[in-house]
Motif scaffolding. Structure first.
Motif, mmCIF file in Angstrom:
data_model
loop_
_atom_site.group_PDB
_atom_site.id
_atom_site.type_symbol
_atom_site.label_atom_id
_atom_site.label_comp_id
_atom_site.label_asym_id
_atom_site.label_seq_id
_atom_site.Cartn_x
_atom_site.Cartn_y
_atom_site.Cartn_z
ATOM 1 N N THR A 10 7.715 24.985 85.777
ATOM 2 C CA THR A 10 7.823 23.564 85.462
ATOM 3 C C THR A 10 8.732 23.299 84.263
ATOM 4 O OG1 THR A 10 5.849 23.643 84.064
ATOM 5 C CG2 THR A 10 5.523 23.106 86.390
ATOM 6 N N VAL A 11 9.180 24.370 83.604
ATOM 7 C CA VAL A 11 10.031 24.219 82.429
ATOM 8 C C VAL A 11 11.415 24.765 82.739
ATOM 9 C CG1 VAL A 11 10.411 24.962 80.041
ATOM 10 C CG2 VAL A 11 8.105 24.337 80.795
ATOM 11 N N THR A 12 12.438 23.964 82.428
ATOM 12 C CA THR A 12 13.825 24.394 82.575
ATOM 13 C C THR A 12 14.413 24.586 81.188
ATOM 14 O OG1 THR A 12 14.090 23.216 84.667
ATOM 15 C CG2 THR A 12 16.099 23.829 83.497
ATOM 16 N N GLY A 13 14.907 25.771 80.900
ATOM 17 C CA GLY A 13 15.360 26.094 79.560
ATOM 18 C C GLY A 13 16.862 26.154 79.426
ATOM 19 N N LYS A 14 17.319 26.981 78.494
ATOM 20 C CA LYS A 14 18.749 27.108 78.219
ATOM 21 C C LYS A 14 19.533 27.433 79.490
ATOM 22 C CE LYS A 14 17.631 30.026 74.929
ATOM 23 N NZ LYS A 14 17.668 31.057 73.862
ATOM 24 N N LYS A 15 20.711 26.836 79.574
ATOM 25 C CA LYS A 15 21.645 27.046 80.682
ATOM 26 C C LYS A 15 21.055 26.624 82.027
ATOM 27 C CE LYS A 15 23.969 30.766 78.191
ATOM 28 N NZ LYS A 15 24.396 32.188 78.174
ATOM 29 N N GLY A 16 20.057 25.736 81.991
ATOM 30 C CA GLY A 16 19.484 25.194 83.219
ATOM 31 C C GLY A 16 18.639 26.168 84.007
ATOM 32 N N ILE A 17 18.177 27.241 83.369
ATOM 33 C CA ILE A 17 17.380 28.261 84.058
ATOM 34 C C ILE A 17 15.910 27.874 84.040
ATOM 35 C CG2 ILE A 17 16.654 30.679 84.042
ATOM 36 C CD1 ILE A 17 19.374 31.382 82.882
ATOM 37 N N VAL A 18 15.276 27.932 85.196
ATOM 38 C CA VAL A 18 13.852 27.638 85.313
ATOM 39 C C VAL A 18 13.051 28.854 84.866
ATOM 40 C CG1 VAL A 18 11.984 27.100 86.941
ATOM 41 C CG2 VAL A 18 14.227 25.995 87.179
ATOM 42 N N TYR A 19 12.023 28.607 84.050
ATOM 43 C CA TYR A 19 11.198 29.687 83.526
ATOM 44 C C TYR A 19 9.967 29.875 84.411
ATOM 45 C CZ TYR A 19 14.064 29.362 79.295
ATOM 46 O OH TYR A 19 15.119 29.372 78.406
ATOM 47 N N ASN A 20 10.004 30.955 85.180
ATOM 48 C CA ASN A 20 8.922 31.251 86.119
ATOM 49 C C ASN A 20 7.965 32.290 85.536
ATOM 50 O OD1 ASN A 20 9.618 29.607 88.483
ATOM 51 N ND2 ASN A 20 11.464 30.875 88.567
ATOM 52 N N ARG A 21 6.877 32.506 86.249
ATOM 53 C CA ARG A 21 5.839 33.427 85.812
ATOM 54 C C ARG A 21 6.410 34.832 85.572
ATOM 55 N NH1 ARG A 21 0.059 34.768 88.878
ATOM 56 N NH2 ARG A 21 -1.214 34.634 86.980
ATOM 57 N N TYR A 22 6.028 35.425 84.473
ATOM 58 C CA TYR A 22 6.420 36.778 84.075
ATOM 59 C C TYR A 22 7.920 36.930 83.841
ATOM 60 C CZ TYR A 22 1.734 37.613 85.957
ATOM 61 O OH TYR A 22 0.391 37.537 86.232
ATOM 62 N N CYS A 23 8.571 35.840 83.426
ATOM 63 C CA CYS A 23 9.996 35.976 83.116
ATOM 64 C C CYS A 23 10.216 36.377 81.659
ATOM 65 C CB CYS A 23 10.753 34.689 83.434
ATOM 66 S SG CYS A 23 10.515 33.351 82.251
ATOM 67 N N ALA A 24 9.161 36.421 80.875
ATOM 68 C CA ALA A 24 9.270 36.812 79.473
ATOM 69 C C ALA A 24 7.897 37.226 78.968
ATOM 70 C CB ALA A 24 9.821 35.665 78.629
ATOM 71 N N ALA A 25 7.878 37.878 77.811
ATOM 72 C CA ALA A 25 6.618 38.335 77.223
ATOM 73 C C ALA A 25 6.645 38.116 75.721
ATOM 74 C CB ALA A 25 6.375 39.813 77.536
ATOM 75 N N CYS A 26 5.444 37.961 75.135
ATOM 76 C CA CYS A 26 5.301 37.731 73.699
ATOM 77 C C CYS A 26 4.561 38.887 73.045
ATOM 78 C CB CYS A 26 4.512 36.446 73.435
ATOM 79 S SG CYS A 26 5.197 34.969 74.196
ATOM 80 N N LEU A 27 4.982 39.229 71.849
ATOM 81 C CA LEU A 27 4.318 40.227 71.004
ATOM 82 C C LEU A 27 4.080 39.553 69.661
ATOM 83 C CD1 LEU A 27 6.583 43.245 71.975
ATOM 84 C CD2 LEU A 27 4.175 43.009 72.592
ATOM 85 N N GLU A 28 2.852 39.056 69.453
ATOM 86 C CA GLU A 28 2.544 38.188 68.319
ATOM 87 C C GLU A 28 1.632 38.910 67.326
ATOM 88 O OE1 GLU A 28 1.097 34.345 70.098
ATOM 89 O OE2 GLU A 28 1.498 35.505 71.919
ATOM 90 N N SER A 29 2.161 39.233 66.163
ATOM 91 C CA SER A 29 1.340 39.863 65.128
ATOM 92 C C SER A 29 0.527 38.778 64.424
ATOM 93 C CB SER A 29 2.224 40.616 64.132
ATOM 94 O OG SER A 29 3.050 39.727 63.405
ATOM 95 N N GLN A 30 -0.755 39.063 64.197
ATOM 96 C CA GLN A 30 -1.626 38.025 63.661
ATOM 97 C C GLN A 30 -2.983 38.612 63.284
ATOM 98 O OE1 GLN A 30 -1.999 35.284 66.974
ATOM 99 N NE2 GLN A 30 -3.323 36.646 68.095
ATOM 100 N N LYS A 31 -3.861 37.736 62.789
ATOM 101 C CA LYS A 31 -5.260 38.091 62.660
ATOM 102 C C LYS A 31 -5.927 37.872 64.016
ATOM 103 C CE LYS A 31 -5.436 37.202 57.748
ATOM 104 N NZ LYS A 31 -3.976 37.317 57.631
ATOM 105 N N PHE A 32 -7.154 38.350 64.158
ATOM 106 C CA PHE A 32 -7.831 38.200 65.440
ATOM 107 C C PHE A 32 -8.139 36.731 65.712
ATOM 108 C CE2 PHE A 32 -8.738 42.578 64.246
ATOM 109 C CZ PHE A 32 -8.500 43.251 65.437
#
Length: 379
Positions: free
Chosen positions: A325-347
């Motif tokens: 449902t989101v279209t990002g840079k260069k008109g590319i649609v962001y589909n499931r599993y197209c990117a991943a996050c590695l977020e350092s934080q507290k629990f």
């Protein structure tokens, strides 16, 4: 709602913004047009800030949400790739109101039922995710305009005062997020903050990484390693249960590098609850930013990302809720599993779980957190 001022006011405000000699670069190497990031939101000017290093790497950032907009790095062939999701203009970020690339605060992750007791008093926060408060609700730091000072061609500092009571949190919280691009291709992020009333703080960066530089390619072949013997299971609402359990014998075991998609099809409640991977790992060397705590590698591009942090935990999210449902840079649609996050934080929800490292910040103390995203290439 964010208020955008007329063109004349935008021009005046933009002229007042100091970019420390970086005005000459109107189009970034990654193709971003700075003019599309210049406006006024809630009375404050926005802009695009461009960092470069001696190795030819480039990082573009916006003071809207103190966020990473693009990361321009070479693949194994020497071709430059933009390896984070985002948008081509400030207008698109305002319309989306999501957390891509943003500095998350005042509290990252979920707080159970939007409530926490701080110094004996219960506070309530906006509920926006399965009955819980997620990333401080819909108006967290990802929607705020930070003041910006570009200190050098390779460093920019974003500062913001979160007022007492903003999003329900006690205390005026003054925070600075400093991004430094090092010559060994690392994005070094330093968070520093103080408060005038006891509060809770948990900050992270929410960049979505596509290490192929092509969101049309899924991340399921990316090889992930996480230096953690235990993880924090979640319930059906994605809230941490308060336990830390061994990764041994589960799909959460990344002590030996494994492809993201290798075990996501297994029958497992954690994978079902998270729509894939969306859990927190208890790092084996909490507080040690001198050694990597996690890595992610694309066999296709050869691009490798190593993560270092001072925090005790890492949230690994495989992008299961991206839904086209989101279209990002260069008109590319962001589909499931197209990117991943590695977020350092507290629990997540540590404010309600005293068995975990505290997220409490008191007057006279300084909140500090550091996360380093270092890029390299494997042949």
């Amino acid at each position: 709602m964010k208020r955008i001022l007329p063109a004349a006011a935008i021009l005046c405000a933009a002229l007042a913004v100091s970019c420390a000699g970086n005005r000459e670069a109107e189009i970034s190497e990654s193709g971003l047009d700075r003019a599309k990031f210049r406006t006024v939101v809630d009375g404050k000017p926005t802009d695009l800030y461009i960092l470069k290093n001696a190795a030819g790497m480039e990082v573009c950032l916006s003071n809207y949400g103190a966020r990473i907009v693009s990361v321009w790095v070479p693949d194994r062939k020497g071709d430059m790739k933009d390896v984070v999701l985002g948008f081509d203009s400030i207008g698109a970020y305002l319309a989306a109101r999501n957390n891509m690339g943003a500095s998350i605060g005042r509290y990252a992750g979920r707080i159970a039922h939007g409530k926490a007791v701080i110094d004996g008093k219960e506070y309530e926060f906006p509920v926006n995710n399965n009955g819980h408060s997620m990333h401080s609700g819909p108006d967290g730091f990802h929607t705020r305009v930070f003041d910006a000072v570009q200190k050098s061609p390779s460093q920019v500092a974003f500062s913001y005062r979160a007022a007492d009571g903003e999003c329900g949190y006690p205390g005026n919280f003054d925070v600075t997020v400093t991004y430094t691009l090092t010559d060994d291709n690392a994005v070094d992020i330093l968070y520093e903050g103080t408060t005038d009333k006891t509060t809770i703080v948990n900050m992270t960066n929410h960049s979505f990484f596509n290490l192929d530089g092509d969101p049309n390619r899924l991340n399921t072949e990316y090889v992930v390693w996480i230096d953690a013997d235990r993880f924090a299971p979640i319930d059906s609402t994605c809230l941490t249960t308060g336990e830390l359990v061994p990764v041994e014998g589960t799909p959460m075991d990344f002590r030996t590098p494994a492809a993201i998609g290798a075990r996501m099809g297994e029958e497992n409640d954690q994978l079902r609850y998270g729509g894939g991977y969306d859990q927190t790992w208890a790092l084996n060397a909490p507080g040690d930013a001198g050694r990597p705590c996690a890595s992610m590698y694309s066999p296709h591009s050869g691009i490798r990302l190593d993560v270092y942090t001072t925090e005790p935990a890492l949230q690994f999210y495989a992008g299961g809720s991206l839904n086209g449902t989101v279209t990002g840079k260069k008109g590319i649609v962001y589909n499931r599993y197209c990117a991943a996050c590695l977020e350092s934080q507290k629990f997540p929800d540590s404010a309600n779980k005293p068995q975990w490292p505290s997220s409490v910040l008191r007057p006279g103390e300084t909140f500090t957190s550091r996360c380093i995203y270092k890029f390299s290439v494997e042949e």
